[in-house]
Each structure stands twice: as structure tokens, then as C-alpha cells.
Design a protein around this motif. Sequence first.
Motif, PDB file in Angstrom:
ATOM      1  N   TYR A 277     -23.928 -27.234 -62.929  1.00 30.68           N
ATOM      2  CA  TYR A 277     -23.345 -26.323 -61.935  1.00 30.68           C
ATOM      3  C   TYR A 277     -21.866 -26.061 -62.201  1.00 30.68           C
ATOM      4  CZ  TYR A 277     -27.595 -27.283 -59.217  1.00 30.68           C
ATOM      5  OH  TYR A 277     -28.897 -27.395 -58.791  1.00 30.68           O
ATOM      6  N   PRO A 278     -21.501 -25.598 -63.399  1.00 35.06           N
ATOM      7  CA  PRO A 278     -20.073 -25.403 -63.691  1.00 35.06           C
ATOM      8  C   PRO A 278     -19.417 -24.331 -62.825  1.00 35.06           C
ATOM      9  CG  PRO A 278     -21.438 -24.434 -65.413  1.00 35.06           C
ATOM     10  CD  PRO A 278     -22.349 -25.227 -64.549  1.00 35.06           C
ATOM     11  N   ARG A 279     -20.142 -23.257 -62.513  1.00 40.52           N
ATOM     12  CA  ARG A 279     -19.562 -22.189 -61.690  1.00 40.52           C
ATOM     13  C   ARG A 279     -19.285 -22.692 -60.272  1.00 40.52           C
ATOM     14  NH1 ARG A 279     -20.594 -16.769 -63.327  1.00 40.52           N
ATOM     15  NH2 ARG A 279     -21.075 -16.189 -61.168  1.00 40.52           N
ATOM     16  N   ARG A 280     -20.205 -23.469 -59.737  1.00 42.98           N
ATOM     17  CA  ARG A 280     -20.002 -24.021 -58.397  1.00 42.98           C
ATOM     18  C   ARG A 280     -18.865 -25.035 -58.393  1.00 42.98           C
ATOM     19  NH1 ARG A 280     -26.190 -24.666 -55.905  1.00 42.98           N
ATOM     20  NH2 ARG A 280     -26.862 -22.558 -56.477  1.00 42.98           N
ATOM     21  N   THR A 281     -18.705 -25.737 -59.492  1.00 40.02           N
ATOM     22  CA  THR A 281     -17.605 -26.695 -59.594  1.00 40.02           C
ATOM     23  C   THR A 281     -16.256 -25.982 -59.565  1.00 40.02           C
ATOM     24  OG1 THR A 281     -18.966 -28.276 -60.818  1.00 40.02           O
ATOM     25  CG2 THR A 281     -16.582 -28.479 -61.058  1.00 40.02           C
ATOM     26  N   VAL A 282     -16.146 -24.906 -60.323  1.00 38.12           N
ATOM     27  CA  VAL A 282     -14.901 -24.127 -60.319  1.00 38.12           C
ATOM     28  C   VAL A 282     -14.650 -23.555 -58.929  1.00 38.12           C
ATOM     29  CG1 VAL A 282     -13.770 -22.058 -61.235  1.00 38.12           C
ATOM     30  CG2 VAL A 282     -15.031 -23.573 -62.773  1.00 38.12           C
ATOM     31  N   LEU A 283     -15.695 -23.055 -58.283  1.00 39.77           N
ATOM     32  CA  LEU A 283     -15.569 -22.512 -56.932  1.00 39.77           C
ATOM     33  C   LEU A 283     -15.057 -23.584 -55.968  1.00 39.77           C
ATOM     34  CD1 LEU A 283     -16.160 -20.328 -54.756  1.00 39.77           C
ATOM     35  CD2 LEU A 283     -18.485 -21.252 -54.627  1.00 39.77           C
ATOM     36  N   GLY A 284     -15.683 -24.760 -55.987  1.00 37.09           N
ATOM     37  CA  GLY A 284     -15.279 -25.831 -55.083  1.00 37.09           C
ATOM     38  C   GLY A 284     -13.846 -26.272 -55.301  1.00 37.09           C
ATOM     39  N   LEU A 285     -13.461 -26.426 -56.560  1.00 34.87           N
ATOM     40  CA  LEU A 285     -12.092 -26.844 -56.857  1.00 34.87           C
ATOM     41  C   LEU A 285     -11.078 -25.821 -56.379  1.00 34.87           C
ATOM     42  CD1 LEU A 285     -12.533 -28.293 -60.469  1.00 34.87           C
ATOM     43  CD2 LEU A 285     -12.268 -29.570 -58.332  1.00 34.87           C
ATOM     44  N   SER A 286     -11.392 -24.555 -56.551  1.00 31.85           N
ATOM     45  CA  SER A 286     -10.461 -23.491 -56.148  1.00 31.85           C
ATOM     46  C   SER A 286     -10.279 -23.465 -54.638  1.00 31.85           C
ATOM     47  CB  SER A 286     -10.980 -22.133 -56.636  1.00 31.85           C
ATOM     48  OG  SER A 286     -11.120 -22.112 -58.039  1.00 31.85           O
ATOM     49  N   LEU A 287     -11.398 -23.504 -53.907  1.00 25.07           N
ATOM     50  CA  LEU A 287     -11.320 -23.441 -52.449  1.00 25.07           C
ATOM     51  C   LEU A 287     -10.614 -24.655 -51.864  1.00 25.07           C
ATOM     52  CD1 LEU A 287     -14.913 -22.122 -51.550  1.00 25.07           C
ATOM     53  CD2 LEU A 287     -12.802 -20.804 -51.803  1.00 25.07           C
ATOM     54  N   MET A 288     -10.974 -25.841 -52.355  1.00 20.03           N
ATOM     55  CA  MET A 288     -10.409 -27.062 -51.792  1.00 20.03           C
ATOM     56  C   MET A 288      -8.921 -27.201 -52.111  1.00 20.03           C
ATOM     57  SD  MET A 288     -12.695 -28.634 -50.005  1.00 20.03           S
ATOM     58  CE  MET A 288     -12.201 -30.351 -49.899  1.00 20.03           C
ATOM     59  N   SER A 289      -8.525 -26.878 -53.326  1.00 20.78           N
ATOM     60  CA  SER A 289      -7.116 -27.022 -53.718  1.00 20.78           C
ATOM     61  C   SER A 289      -6.221 -26.082 -52.920  1.00 20.78           C
ATOM     62  CB  SER A 289      -6.949 -26.746 -55.214  1.00 20.78           C
ATOM     63  OG  SER A 289      -7.670 -27.669 -55.982  1.00 20.78           O
ATOM     64  N   ALA A 290      -6.660 -24.832 -52.775  1.00 19.25           N
ATOM     65  CA  ALA A 290      -5.833 -23.842 -52.084  1.00 19.25           C
ATOM     66  C   ALA A 290      -5.632 -24.214 -50.619  1.00 19.25           C
ATOM     67  CB  ALA A 290      -6.469 -22.458 -52.204  1.00 19.25           C
ATOM     68  N   GLN A 291      -6.740 -24.539 -49.932  1.00 25.55           N
ATOM     69  CA  GLN A 291      -6.590 -24.849 -48.507  1.00 25.55           C
ATOM     70  C   GLN A 291      -5.827 -26.158 -48.293  1.00 25.55           C
ATOM     71  OE1 GLN A 291      -8.183 -27.314 -46.427  1.00 25.55           O
ATOM     72  NE2 GLN A 291      -9.086 -28.357 -48.185  1.00 25.55           N
ATOM     73  N   ALA A 457      -9.645 -16.698 -53.062  1.00 21.68           N
ATOM     74  CA  ALA A 457     -10.473 -15.600 -52.555  1.00 21.68           C
ATOM     75  C   ALA A 457     -11.126 -14.835 -53.706  1.00 21.68           C
ATOM     76  CB  ALA A 457      -9.622 -14.654 -51.705  1.00 21.68           C
ATOM     77  N   LEU A 458     -10.366 -14.595 -54.767  1.00 19.11           N
ATOM     78  CA  LEU A 458     -10.912 -13.880 -55.927  1.00 19.11           C
ATOM     79  C   LEU A 458     -11.989 -14.703 -56.629  1.00 19.11           C
ATOM     80  CD1 LEU A 458      -7.606 -12.357 -57.374  1.00 19.11           C
ATOM     81  CD2 LEU A 458      -9.363 -11.210 -55.998  1.00 19.11           C
ATOM     82  N   VAL A 459     -11.766 -16.009 -56.724  1.00 19.38           N
ATOM     83  CA  VAL A 459     -12.784 -16.880 -57.332  1.00 19.38           C
ATOM     84  C   VAL A 459     -14.070 -16.845 -56.503  1.00 19.38           C
ATOM     85  CG1 VAL A 459     -13.378 -19.274 -57.893  1.00 19.38           C
ATOM     86  CG2 VAL A 459     -11.099 -18.395 -58.436  1.00 19.38           C
ATOM     87  N   ALA A 460     -13.943 -16.883 -55.175  1.00 17.73           N
ATOM     88  CA  ALA A 460     -15.123 -16.834 -54.307  1.00 17.73           C
ATOM     89  C   ALA A 460     -15.845 -15.502 -54.425  1.00 17.73           C
ATOM     90  CB  ALA A 460     -14.708 -17.084 -52.854  1.00 17.73           C
ATOM     91  N   LEU A 461     -15.107 -14.432 -54.636  1.00 10.91           N
ATOM     92  CA  LEU A 461     -15.716 -13.116 -54.800  1.00 10.91           C
ATOM     93  C   LEU A 461     -16.632 -13.090 -56.019  1.00 10.91           C
ATOM     94  CD1 LEU A 461     -15.844 -10.130 -53.897  1.00 10.91           C
ATOM     95  CD2 LEU A 461     -13.887  -9.703 -55.413  1.00 10.91           C
ATOM     96  N   VAL A 462     -16.217 -13.768 -57.079  1.00  7.44           N
ATOM     97  CA  VAL A 462     -16.984 -13.761 -58.329  1.00  7.44           C
ATOM     98  C   VAL A 462     -18.064 -14.849 -58.340  1.00  7.44           C
ATOM     99  CG1 VAL A 462     -16.823 -14.047 -60.832  1.00  7.44           C
ATOM    100  CG2 VAL A 462     -15.023 -12.818 -59.600  1.00  7.44           C
ATOM    101  N   LEU A 463     -17.750 -16.030 -57.813  1.00  7.49           N
ATOM    102  CA  LEU A 463     -18.631 -17.193 -57.985  1.00  7.49           C
ATOM    103  C   LEU A 463     -19.318 -17.656 -56.694  1.00  7.49           C
ATOM    104  CD1 LEU A 463     -16.358 -19.413 -60.290  1.00  7.49           C
ATOM    105  CD2 LEU A 463     -18.077 -17.723 -60.959  1.00  7.49           C
ATOM    106  N   GLY A 464     -19.121 -16.954 -55.583  1.00 10.32           N
ATOM    107  CA  GLY A 464     -19.681 -17.386 -54.305  1.00 10.32           C
ATOM    108  C   GLY A 464     -21.191 -17.549 -54.343  1.00 10.32           C
TER     109      GLY A 464
END
Length: 483
Positions: A277-291, A457-464
Motif C-alpha cells: 500500500y505505498p500510495r496509502r502510506t504517502v497519503l497517511g504521512l502527508s495528512l498526519m504531518s500537515a495537521q 490537500a493536493l496529495v489527497a486529491l490524487v491518492l484519496g
Amino acid sequence: MVPADDALRHDRIIATDVPARLDRLPWSRFHWLVVVALGITWILDGLEVTLAGSVAGALRESPVLAFSASDVGLANSAYLAGAVIGALFFGWLTDRLGRKTLFSITLLVYLAGTAATAFSWDLWSFALFRFVTGAGIGGEYSAINSAIQELIPARRRGQTDLAINGSFWFGAAAAGLGAIVLLDPAVIDPEYGWRLAFFIGAALGLVILVLRRFLPESPRWLIIHGRPEEAERIVRTIEADVERRGHVLAPVTTQARLRTRRATPLGAVVRTLVRDYPRRTVLGLSLMSAQAFLYNAIFFTYAMMLTDFYGVSSAAVGWYVLPFALGNVAGPLLLGRLFDTVGRRPMIVGTYMISAVLLAVTGFLFHAGLLDATTQTLCWTITFFFASAAASSAYLTVAEVFPLEVRALAIAAFYAFGTGIGGVVAPWLFGVLIESGSRDQVLIGYLLGAGLMALAALVALVLGVRSEGQPLEAVARPLSWHD
């Protein structure tokens, strides 16, 4: 040597309809028990984070501690560092020993840490006790998020998770009200007031220890670990209570076939996150780090912003927490249902991007000197109405998009990484920027937080991931699935 009965539990195939039966349940008093008994984690975290911000002025004025702004930032970073390590260690134990076992352990660690904080005598003792407190809270996140996902019906998972995460701000409001009283020199000596403030969380924790005794282990976890009879007994008890109250349960025709296991090796966890699940991993890291960066930067240092730039007394800071907390509670409650109806991806993208824009606007208004303490708080309140829903959706995402066997450790890993990168550095950095007294420097911090939220937000748009209304087993098939 493995005991014979333990060996018989594992490496066998079990056909079960328990997951489908959990998802068909109507909302009941059992689910309210889950929300109250587990949601206390976010209330406690909100209490701790807000207390740390509210008492910052008192810590700086304390004749015993006499902290500088950077000392306050360092102590808050110690809390977050403890949360990172606690999440990883207790998250690993949660997948091995079960969700319920860790409920009591992590809560006891938290209780010990926050009570000890009240007896701090210098910077290093204060930082150490905050580290222990954070370790307990970090460990709670893994066990609690796992259980919520596995016990709440799929159709209500999004809004329930957001509402529970939003309860962080009930803790923030309680801390704000407590600070108003305990830091008022007319009521109590501030040197004792900030110490008493840390006992608020300990008192709440003692009450919730009793309540959690009535929560069962996750039936999904029990099946994977070769205890289907216990899982069946738990689900039957819930169903019987629902039927006694007049509900007719729809028949279940789907079954899962699962191979039981004693534990999941760390290597399998890494392969799941990196290879499967590499795409989900990138998504999770992006969302968690930003918030994490956004929240920890603002809320660990807002008291210093109010005192240093607007001349608000440390005793009055609590009044400014209340509208703050209201906006943060209202966001997940009012927007949460849309995450189950409109969908995860559009709502995550929208809340992250709106938060980024509003934070940047607030930064520029502050830089231009157009705000006072009241309007600064109003800007924060509006911004975090959306940011609170965004942050809650980050926890929802990492908790539901990975297989059951690695769920707790995955939550811990993302929480640890996000908090480590976005959280541990943020309070120290903002403490330094505020201590500089320069609006130019503080603006840089605001724009950095806004940029990270926009990037997420951009990462979630692509990998959500489209997970609304889907059973957990459909969102991420268990590693033990057997066709």
C-alpha cells in the motif's frame, strides 16, 4: 515451548460472519458506550495540550521554574516526543495483546505522568513528566483508533470517528475554564494553580478506568487470534440487547474465511506499508504531518501569542480558549456526516485546502497589525472549524485503509511520524519565532503551516481512498484472508 491449547488456536481456517454482523447493527447504547469510554482519549489530549498552552504564562512567571518561551516550547516538545515513542511501543503491543488490554495500561501511564507533572521542580523534571504523560496519550491513540474502526458500523464510521476526534476540544474547553479559575491570583496563588491544573486530567482518567471495564475486546481481533468463540459471544450479547429494544436485524449472508495467527512480524508490517500500500502510506504521512504541524504549532504557543503580542494576562488566557474550542468541536460535528455521504476524498481535500487559505490570510492580517486579541481569536476559530475536521479525517484515514493485523501499529507509525516531523519541531520553532518579537518571523511560521496543509490537500486529491460506507475488510483485505 508453545502450550498445546495455544498452538491449537493458531494457523487454522475460520469461517465467520462476525464482521458483517457488526456492520449491520443499528446504533445502540453499546455504540454510545464505545464513544464515551474511548472518546475520553481525545478529551484528555485536548486537556493536556490546552493546559500546556494556558499555563505557559504561569510557568514563565513561576518563581520556582521561571521558564523562558523557548523552555515552554522545549517542554511541550518533550510531551510530543513521549507521544511518538509511546504510540510506537504501545501500538506494537496492541496488535499483539489486544485492544482492551492496552486501554488500562496506557491510561495508567498517562495518569502517572500528569499527576507527577504537578510536582515538577525544574525544567528537566517538568519535561520528563510531560514525556511520560505524552507516552500514555500516544499509546492510547493506537488502541483506541483500532477499536473504534472495528466496533462501529461501516455506514457511521466516518462521522463517528470525526465526532470522537473532535471531542479533543471538550478537553480544551475544560482546560480553558480550569485555567480561568486556577490561574486567577485572586482565587489561588498561581504557583499552586498551575500545579493543581494538571490534576484535572488525572481525575477524569480515574473515572474512565471504571467505565472501560464494560467494553469488550474487538471481535475482529479475537477471530484473527484464534478465539472465535469469544467473538461470537460478544456479538450475540450486543445483538440480544438490540433485539430486546425492538430492532429486527437483517439476515447476514456473507462470510469471511480467515487464517488465525499468533502475531504479525514487524517485517510483514513494513511490507504491507511499503510494498502493498505505498500510495496509502504517502497519503497517511502527508495528512498526519500537515495537521500535526498546524495544531501543535498554534496550540502549544497561542498563550504566548496572546501575552506577548496583545498584552493579555496569563490569568485571562482561558477566556480565549473557549471560542477556539467551540469552533473546533463544531467542525467535526457539523461536517462529519458529509464524510460518509459526499465522500472521503472531496471532504478531505476541501477541509485541508480551506484551512490552508484561512491560515495564510490570518497570518497576513496579523503581520499587518490589523488584529487584536479578539479578532485574532475569531480568525483562529473560523480557521480551525475546518482544520479540526481535516485533522480528524487524517486519523480516520490511517485507521481504516490498512489491514486489521497491522492497524494499531500502522496508526502508531503514522501518528509517530506525523507528530515527530510536524509536531515535535513545531512548538519549539514557534516558541523561538514568538520570542523574537518579530511579526515577520511569526508570519513565516504561519505560511509554513498553510503550505503543508495545501500540499496535503493536493496529495489527497490524487491518492484519496473511497472508503465511505465500505466494510473494513473491503477497504483493506486482512493479511489472514483465505480464499
